[in-house]
Design an enzyme around this catalytic site. Sequence first.
Site: not given
Length: 311
Positions: A13, A18, A40, A123, A163-164, A238-239
């Site tokens: 996303d 990402d 996102n 992700t 969040f995800n 993060h991703d």
Amino acid sequence: MTPARPAIILDCDPGHDDAVAIVLAAHLCDVLGITTVAGNAPLERTTYNARVMRHLLNLDTEVHSGADAPLVVPAAAAGYVHGESGLDGAELPEPTRPVDGTDAVGFIIDTVRTNPGCSLVVTGPMTNVALAITSAPDIVNLVAEISFMGGGTFGNRTTMAEFNLWADPHAAATVVRSGAPLVMAGLDVTHRFQATEPRIAAVRAVGGTLATTLADLFDFFSENYRSRHDDMAGAAVHDPLSVLAVCRPDLFTSTARFVDIVTDGEHTRGMTVIDRRTLLDRPAANCTVLDDVDADAAWQIVVDAVAAATH
Ligand code: RIB
Ligand code: CA
């Protein structure tokens, strides 16, 4: 033994982090395809942003758009982190190649079935992957693993939910309970991988359009994180860790644990329940939980990936 260039499908996303996952995937993997999901930003934007990154990388792979809303809860974006475009902070080129399809779920099913042993790297909210598993349960036995960014012992969208998984908790529960081999990059490990100013400078020093665009995106992302936290030197990127978990597991320490997802509750919707007990009669582990990462080595791979895509 990790294959030279693992075959992956990247479900994402975009989203600043990402975008970095796409850069690493292009550098380290055989990218069978990129599938997009609302997260996102709305689906139209995350799909456009995936096409932008494909364009910047001159990456020859397909982009298929997927779910524009979660399975049950209402859609909710993260403009407060990534901006309304989902990739605020840089001048982005207009992608020339159109989207290749709008059935990400069908693409995931067909591609896993024709490429047994490939990895699913997830992700964003897990809506596409949950729909694929529900429609074709056989794919959980065909993938090498599902390497997902999400969860942790604390949250970022709520006190306890990342969040995800918060964005589509029912999808996350379907995937985590599916029986597929799981590798989880939660906030406990991703917060150890921050885009600090020296690291951003190392990317910018590569030179060229991709490096400049990414460095500008990092500057925006990290300023957002520094303005919203009292202890972070830069954005948690993060991703890309979910890509590295497939390609360079040697960069991580991890523990096999039982993990489940809470699907409701003011404070618990999307929370990961991670069994860290030492009781012998605890539930069997269903997930490899990443605990720590060699952040400097991982960042050097980001720099190398940018350089490889530039020269
Ligand atoms: O909580 C962080 C996760 O949510 C990252 O994947 C970020 O891109 C957003 O999707
Ligand atoms: Ca994401």
